[in-house]
Design an enzyme around this catalytic site. Structure first.
Site, short mmCIF file in Angstrom:
data_model
loop_
_atom_site.label_atom_id
_atom_site.label_comp_id
_atom_site.label_asym_id
_atom_site.label_seq_id
_atom_site.Cartn_x
_atom_site.Cartn_y
_atom_site.Cartn_z
N TYR A 144 16.29 15.11 -33.67
CA TYR A 144 17.28 14.33 -32.93
C TYR A 144 18.69 14.69 -33.36
CZ TYR A 144 20.00 10.26 -31.46
OH TYR A 144 20.95 9.43 -30.93
N LYS A 148 21.76 16.66 -31.18
CA LYS A 148 23.10 16.11 -30.95
C LYS A 148 24.18 17.09 -31.42
CE LYS A 148 22.40 11.99 -29.12
NZ LYS A 148 22.94 11.62 -27.79
#
Length: 316
Positions: A144, A148
């Site tokens: 994750y 990003k």
């Protein structure tokens, strides 16, 4: 000003749309996905579906973004503790990186002035010895966080070669009305008077108020100094896990049942249960310095996290 919001049905998205509905100068345009939701103050809905690999054609995106002044990109594949995808890296990359870049490219082609992107403090890392600052070298530790960071890099690359401005917001763990995930699970345990093994913990962690985050996102849409910058978002002061539990218990009107277990025992239990990394994150510090954000934009973070947490649960 025409502002298009992606992720309007999400936790932050719903709150930000409500925030914008109070701004008379804003025409709110929602980039809808599979779910159709009613958004107060929504002027128009366009179909921007970046889920399930059904990426909207580029020419259609360019068309949909005509006459948009600012895109606030809140949609994305959220971080979860137990991910069932067989290829987690690809799953996060497709939604959080590929679609973000596709949207930004279309925004640049359509003459959109600015794109505000909701990133995550996980880009900086999972724990701190010294508080994170905006100039720290990124150090994401999971798929994750890496997705990003990759999206941020792509956005700055597009901004460098076009007239599109970007503003990146990296919030700490966000709490507020409608919160889900670990904070909601913790509330349920406290309400049931389940003993919690955090009594001996003296860690320090920053959270981020949803209300203050919405104000920051708004500032990123209008402030001239937000262009092509990264902003960390968190409350003004850190709290410990003990203070977190007690604040939630106070709002729920119950007495927290905290058990003092040595950290060494908690780490051993985490190792035996195959949750060593998760336990280490809970035990560790995660402090965030928002001085640059406040100084640059005049943003005022939440000053009393414990009181805000108590209000959050008592309002239900």
């Amino acid at each position: 000003m025409n502002i298009l919001i992606t992720g309007a049905s999400g936790f932050v998205g719903q709150a930000f749309c409500k925030f914008l509905s109070q701004k008379e100068e804003v025409k709110l345009i929602v980039g809808a996905s599979r779910s159709k939701i009613e958004i107060k103050g929504c002027h128009k809905t366009v179909n921007l579906d970046g889920n399930n690999n059904r990426l909207t054609a580029q020419d259609q995106l360019v068309k949909d973004l005509q006459n948009i002044d600012v895109v606030v990109h809140l949609a994305g594949r959220a971080h979860v503790m137990k991910d069932t995808e067989s290829d987690i890296e690809t799953a996060y990359h497709e939604v959080n990186v590929e679609y973000t870049c596709k949207l930004a490219e279309a925004a640049a082609q359509s003459g959109v002035k600015r794109l505000v992107f909701l990133s995550s403090i996980k880009v900086n890392g999972e724990s701190t010895i010294h508080p994170f600052v905006v100039d720290d070298m990124p150090s994401p530790e999971d798929a994750y966080g890496r997705s990003k960071l990759a999206a941020e890099k792509c956005l700055f690359k597009i901004a460098k070669s076009s007239t599109l401005e970007v503003a990146i917001v990296r919030p700490a763990l966000v709490y507020g009305e409608g919160v889900k995930g670990n904070l909601l699970s913790l509330q349920k345990l406290i309400k049931k008077r389940v003993p919690l093994p955090f009594g001996a913990m003296r860690n320090k962690r920053n959270l981020c108020s949803l209300d203050a985050l919405c104000d920051l996102i708004w500032l990123c849409t209008i402030h001239p100094d937000a262009a092509n910058q990264i902003f960390l978002a968190a409350d003004a002061k850190q709290i410990s896990s003990v203070e977190l539990v007690n604040a939630l218990a106070n709002g729920l009107g119950v007495q927290a049942r905290l058990v003092k277990l040595p950290q060494s025992l908690l780490k051993l239990m985490g190792f035996c249960l195959g949750k060593r990394d998760q336990v280490a994150r809970v035990l560790g510090n995660l402090e965030v310095d928002v001085e640059f954000t406040s100084r640059t934009l005049g943003w005022i973070p939440e000053q009393d996290t414990q009181a805000a947490l108590a209000r959050m649960v008592s309002s239900k």
